[in-house]
Every structure is written in structure tokens, then in C-alpha cells.
Design an enzyme around this catalytic site. Structure first.
Site, PDB file in Angstrom:
ATOM      1  N   ASP A 185       0.907  -1.144   0.000  1.00 33.07           N
ATOM      2  CA  ASP A 185       0.000   0.000   0.000  1.00 33.07           C
ATOM      3  C   ASP A 185       0.947   1.194   0.000  1.00 33.07           C
ATOM      4  O   ASP A 185       1.624   1.449   1.009  1.00 33.07           O
ATOM      5  CB  ASP A 185      -0.878  -0.003   1.257  1.00 33.07           C
ATOM      6  CG  ASP A 185      -1.817   1.182   1.271  1.00 33.07           C
ATOM      7  OD1 ASP A 185      -1.386   2.282   0.868  1.00 33.07           O
ATOM      8  OD2 ASP A 185      -2.978   1.031   1.664  1.00 33.07           O
ATOM      9  N   HIS A 186       1.030   1.904  -1.110  1.00 37.20           N
ATOM     10  CA  HIS A 186       2.112   2.893  -1.217  1.00 37.20           C
ATOM     11  C   HIS A 186       1.996   4.001  -0.175  1.00 37.20           C
ATOM     12  O   HIS A 186       2.970   4.691   0.115  1.00 37.20           O
ATOM     13  CB  HIS A 186       2.229   3.452  -2.647  1.00 37.20           C
ATOM     14  CG  HIS A 186       1.207   4.476  -2.995  1.00 37.20           C
ATOM     15  ND1 HIS A 186      -0.062   4.172  -3.404  1.00 37.20           N
ATOM     16  CD2 HIS A 186       1.256   5.832  -2.988  1.00 37.20           C
ATOM     17  CE1 HIS A 186      -0.734   5.284  -3.652  1.00 37.20           C
ATOM     18  NE2 HIS A 186       0.044   6.298  -3.409  1.00 37.20           N
ATOM     19  N   HIS A 248      -5.918   2.766   1.519  1.00 28.67           N
ATOM     20  CA  HIS A 248      -5.179   3.921   2.041  1.00 28.67           C
ATOM     21  C   HIS A 248      -5.851   4.548   3.276  1.00 28.67           C
ATOM     22  O   HIS A 248      -5.193   4.853   4.261  1.00 28.67           O
ATOM     23  CB  HIS A 248      -5.026   5.003   0.964  1.00 28.67           C
ATOM     24  CG  HIS A 248      -4.442   4.495  -0.324  1.00 28.67           C
ATOM     25  ND1 HIS A 248      -3.476   3.527  -0.371  1.00 28.67           N
ATOM     26  CD2 HIS A 248      -4.684   4.821  -1.621  1.00 28.67           C
ATOM     27  CE1 HIS A 248      -3.145   3.283  -1.631  1.00 28.67           C
ATOM     28  NE2 HIS A 248      -3.870   4.062  -2.405  1.00 28.67           N
TER      29      HIS A 248
HETATM   30  C1  BG6 Z   1      -3.947   4.974  -5.878  1.00 28.63           C
HETATM   31  C2  BG6 Z   1      -5.324   5.046  -6.464  1.00 28.63           C
HETATM   32  O1  BG6 Z   1      -3.818   3.834  -5.077  1.00 28.63           O
HETATM   33  O2  BG6 Z   1      -3.694   6.128  -5.104  1.00 28.63           O
HETATM   34  C3  BG6 Z   1      -5.479   6.296  -7.287  1.00 28.63           C
HETATM   35  O3  BG6 Z   1      -5.566   3.905  -7.262  1.00 28.63           O
HETATM   36  C4  BG6 Z   1      -5.106   7.517  -6.492  1.00 28.63           C
HETATM   37  O4  BG6 Z   1      -6.810   6.407  -7.784  1.00 28.63           O
HETATM   38  C5  BG6 Z   1      -3.745   7.338  -5.838  1.00 28.63           C
HETATM   39  O5  BG6 Z   1      -5.091   8.626  -7.364  1.00 28.63           O
HETATM   40  C6  BG6 Z   1      -3.453   8.462  -4.882  1.00 28.63           C
HETATM   41  O6  BG6 Z   1      -2.145   8.354  -4.409  1.00 28.63           O
HETATM   42  P1  BG6 Z   1      -1.359   9.636  -3.942  1.00 28.63           P
HETATM   43  O7  BG6 Z   1      -0.055   9.094  -3.432  1.00 28.63           O
HETATM   44  O8  BG6 Z   1      -1.209  10.519  -5.123  1.00 28.63           O
HETATM   45  O9  BG6 Z   1      -2.195  10.268  -2.855  1.00 28.63           O
END
Ligand code: BG6
Length: 510
Positions: A185-186, A248
Site C-alpha cells: 500500500d504505497h 489507504h
Molecule cells: C492509488 C489510487 O492507489 O492512489 C489512485 O488507485 C489515487 O486512484 C492514488 O489517485 C493516490 O495516491 P497519492 O499518493 O497521489 O495520494
């Protein structure tokens, strides 16, 4: 390539190496790690893809991604030329055993050259339809067998619902043991997300008041200004709940609400996070309308430009009922949080990009100041800003200068960029480095993924069963559907992220 002799030899296999994730995230992160001396001297990247791309075409594409997305900007030719010999390309069908046998041979060949055994990391950067296939073949080819030296990395979506998540976890578990599986989960790789633990548990100041006695309510906002961009086809089958909340936002909730960990062991932290999900009061089907809000953007304005509505985006059905906005009210049934509402919201094409957690403290138990002193009085509030502003703001009351006692809200700020000269690595750099070190702290365990799906199942089912009658119900460039306000208890409010941005800007200029 600047290498690190302390690190053990590693072969990094990317399935789907010609795809967007590899181009945009993985290769720039690996390149950046190489510039920070965070890759072993004996290191190889094997890019596996179905499509037939010559070595030079592939390198050209990867170079383009690194040029665009490397944290260091466009690399110097020398740095890139030192890096590319580590990249190998293998064309192969993900559903054919021979692809994996050839891969095994290639790994053995590298180990022979290096004269030593190497870690083998298998990264699935493919469409999700392959997630259930690749682990099976890796198992059949004997490539998963070494519990210490082989690992698999998988990206969200981990399933489409509880049932499919369980099935996928079962496929992974048939070939790998849990300690070999790294579910990304990044958000967990973001510095500011990791800082939630540091802030809460490395300081004695806040933990004693981090509970229902002092905290009135918590809001978690992940607001994006972008629409679905080129991902309409995927997004229209997912929606905001699956795309953002299940992963997230749930991670942020866990980090804010978890009990202090006893040690920094991966499983200790993950246990504490799963405890939170188990304590969240289930939303029963008949409570879904009162506890949730969904929305879909119509056309509107974004940064001064006209933008189309969701149903006009590429890859999206013209009568789509997919939500691009989701908000939830949750309660955590335990001693710490009983009856404290946690309000979560996320949406695309909102007015401003902001990811932040706001902790609203209760009012003082007794108001001893004269009423005229406290006209602009506000209870203290703590904002943990994750992105794009990276910092923390504590709002509290102070005496306004002058002969009379008058209270005014003021802010105390911490801003990453002001306090630390070191640049933040990209989340993927942190996560890939952790995979190489076999540190699973920042990765999702099977039970956590399933607990999050379980929690959202009634919402998914009710939303699926009852078509929204009012979509699109918010204009692009606004803060989402109007009835989002209705989720909140009287006196509660969604903080406007602009308040924080303004606070941090004020800090910079002062
Ligand atoms: C991803 C989603 O996991 O996270 C995207 O699939 C979203 O839809 C993105 O735009 C948002 O990530 P960040 O790091 O830009 O907040």
C-alpha cells in the site's frame, strides 16, 4: 551504479516490466536507490513481459520513465549507462510454465556468475487478472520454495471484495508463506504516514491525551483534484470505496487509532493495526444510508479550466453508477475510542489536493474566561498533513496583545521541508528497499486486508443493490456532495484543507 557492499546479492524480477507501473514508479525508484548506494553490488533486474520488445526498445522506455520521474531529475548519461547493464529482458507468457523455468535458469546463471546465492524478488506489476496466476506458476517452477531467499510483491487491488481477497490470499499462501509475501500500500511508504507513529509514540506529550476523554472527533481526508485520467476502464469497476477507502484510508485510520506497539517488529505493529479494524463497529446494512455518503462528479472547473464529468471520461460507462467520492462515519469500540466519531472522506475532482488527518480536541471542561475574552474561541486542533503539504499544525488559544484578556486561535507548525534538509524519498524507494531487507513492517498482512474488506462489505452490498438516483451529485472543483455535511454530529465540521495550507504558507513567509 553506486553500490553497497553490505547488501546481499539480489535478483529483482518484474512481471509486467513493459507496463505503466514499471515505467512510472519501479524503475525510477530502483534507479534512485542505485544513486543512493542502496543497491547491492551484485544486482540484476529481470523484466518479464508478454509483449515482444527488443532490449534497446525496453531500455529506451525505462530511460524515459527515469528521466521523467527520478527524484534526482534527468540522470547523467554516465549514471544511466552504469545502471542499464543490470537490466535484462525476458519475453514470456505469464501463463506458461516454460517462462518460469527460463526465469529460474536465468537466476541460476546470475548466481553462478556472482559465485553466490542471491535473493529473488518477484514483483507483480501486471494487471490484477494475473495476480492469481503468477504465484501458482512460481510455485510449480519451484521458485517459491526457498522461504528465506524468495519473496513475492503484490500491489493493490488485493481482491475486489472479501471473497475474492480471501481467494487471492489462498492462492498466494499455496506457494508462499506469509513472511515471503509483501502486499504494497504505497501510502505506508510515505514519510509523513510513517511519521504518525514517530509523532505518537516517540513523544510523551500527546499519548496521554490521545483518547476519548480529550478527543472529540477525528477526520481523515484524502482529496484529489485529478479525475480518473487514463484509468477509466479500471476505475469504473472499482470506485472510491475499493480504490481508496479499503486500503489507504484504512491504513491511516489504523495508524491514528492503534495502541502503542511494544517493539518495532513488523508483526507487533501489524497486530496492533489489525486490532483497530477488529474493533471498528460493524456498519449494518440498514445503517448504511446514515453512516455513508457516495458521490460522482459532474462537469465543472479545475484550476480555472473546464473539465468533463465522470461519465464523459474515457473508459467510463455513460450511465455509470460508480462513486468517485465516498465518506463514512465509523466508531471504534474499545476503551480508548468509545463513541468518538471517525469521519473518513475521499474523492476525485475535489476543490483541492490534500491528504490530512485532523484531531479535534474537546472544549475545556470549565470556561473561566469572561465571555467577551473568548469570542473567537475554538477548541484545540491538531492537523497531521500528509500531502502535498508535509507537516503538522497544532491550533490552540493564545492571549491577544493588549491590556484586555482576549483569546485568539493561533498555530504552531512543523514543516518537513523547513526542519529537515534531507529530501523525502519516494514511497516506492522506501518500500522496495524494505522488500530487499525483508522488513515487512510497511506491508499489509493477509488478515488486515481481509478485515478491511469485511468492514466495508455491507456498504459495498447496499451501494451495489441500490442505484444512486442523484448521480452526478457534485460538480468538479467542489468539496463533494452537499449531504456529506449530514454525516457529522451537530457542532462537528470537516476542516477545510485550505486552512492548513494557509497556515504553513504563513509560516514560510514569516
Ligand atoms: C492509488 C489510487 O492507489 O492512489 C489512485 O488507485 C489515487 O486512484 C492514488 O489517485 C493516490 O495516491 P497519492 O499518493 O497521489 O495520494
Amino acid at each position: 551504479m553506486k553500490t553497497n557492499d553490505q547488501l546481499e546479492p539480489t535478483v529483482f524480477v518484474i512481471f509486467g516490466g513493459a507496463g505503466d507501473l514499471t515505467w512510472r514508479k519501479l524503475m525510477p525508484a530502483l534507479f534512485d536507490l542505485s544513486q543512493d548506494r542502496s543497491l547491492p553490488a551484485q544486482f540484476a533486474i529481470i523484466v518479464v513481459d508478454r509483449i515482444r520488445l527488443g532490449d534497446s526498445a525496453l531500455r529506451h522506455r525505462l530511460h524515459d520513465g527515469v528521466n521523467k520521474f527520478s527524484r534526482f531529475g534527468k540522470p547523467k548519461a554516465k549514471a544511466w549507462n552504469q545502471f542499464t547493464p543490470h537490466i535484462h529482458y525476458q519475453q514470456g507468457d505469464f501463463k506458461k510454465l516454460q517462462t518460469y523455468m527460463a526465469l529460474g535458469k536465468q537466476c541460476e546463471k546470475l548466481e553462478k556468475e556472482w559465485g553466490t546465492k542471491a535473493h529473488r524478488i518477484f514483483y507483480m506489476a501486471t494487471p490484477p487478472s494475473m495476480f492469481g496466476e503468477i504465484p501458482k506458476y512460481l510455485g510449480k517452477a519451484g521458485l517459491a520454495r526457498d522461504r528465506e531467499w524468495a519473496r513475492i510483491v503484490i500491489e493493490k487491488p488485493i481482491g475486489y471484495d472479501l471473497e475474492s481477497a480471501r481467494a487471492l490470499n489462498a492462492v498466494l499462501a499455496a506457494s508462499f508463506i506469509e513472511s515471503q509475501i509483501f502486499r504494497i500500500d504505497h501510502y505506508l511508504g510515505k514519510e509523513t504516514v510513517q511519521n504518525i507513529l514517530a509523532f505518537r509514540f516517540a513523544n510523551p506529550l500527546f499519548e496521554p491525551i490521545w483518547n476519548r476523554r480529550y478527543i472529540d472527533y477525528v477526520t481523515i481526508t484524502v482529496a484529489e483534484t485529478v479525475g480518473v485520467e487514463h484509468r477509466g476502464g479500471y476505475y469504473d469497476h472499482a470506485g472510491a470505496l475499493r480504490d481508496m477507502v479499503q486500503n489507504h484510508l484504512m491504513q491511516l485510520l489504523c495508524l491514528v487509532a492503534m495502541e502503542p506497539m511494544v517493539s518495532f517488529e513488523a508483526d507487533e505493529i501489524r497486530n496492533k493495526k489489525v486490532d483497530v479494524l477488529h474493533a471498528v463497529r460493524p456498519i449494518h446494512r440498514d445503517e448504511v444510508p446514515q453512516s455513508t455518503v457516495r458521490g460522482q462528479y459532474g462537469s465543472g472547473r479545475n484550476g480555472g479550466n473546464k473539465v468533463p464529468g465522470y461519465r464523459e471520461e474515457d473508459g467510463v460507462a455513460r450511465d455509470s453508477q460508480t462513486e468517485t467520492f465516498a465518506a463514512l462515519k465509523l466508531f471504534i469500540d474499545n476503551w480508548r475510542w468509545q463513541d468518538v466519531p471517525f469521519y473518513l472522506r475521499t474523492g476525485k475532482r475535489l476543490s483541492q489536493q490534500a491528504t490530512e488527518i485532523s484531531i479535534q480536541f474537546r472544549a475545556v471542561p470549565h470556561q473561566s474566561f469572561p465571555p467577551e475574552a473568548s469570542l473567537g474561541w475554538q477548541p484545540s486542533r491538531l492537523i497531521l498533513s500528509i500531502h502535498p503539504v508535509e507537516g503538522i499544525v497544532l491550533g490552540f488559544q493564545a492571549k491577544y496583545p493588549g491590556p484586555k484578556m482576549q483569546l485568539r486561535p493561533v498555530d504552531m507548525r512543523f514543516c518537513y521541508r523547513e526542519s529537515f534538509a534531507a529530501p523525502s524519498p519516494d514511497a516506492y524507494e522506501t518500500l522496495l528497499w524494505d522488500v530487499m531487507k525483508r522488513d515487512a513492517t510497511l506491508f499489509m498482512r493477509a488478515d488486515q486486508v481481509e478485515a478491511a474488506w469485511q468492514l466495508l462489505t455491507p456498504v459495498l452490498e447496499v451501494w451495489q443493490a441500490t442505484a444512486p438516483s442523484d448521480f452526478p451529485n457534485y460538480a468538479a472543483g467542489t468539496w463533494g456532495p452537499e449531504n456529506t455535511q449530514g454525516l457529522l454530529a451537530p457542532g462537528h465540521r470537516w476542516p477545510l484543507p485550505t486552512e492548513l495550507v494557509a497556515a504553513v504558507k504563513k509560516g514560510k513567509n514569516s
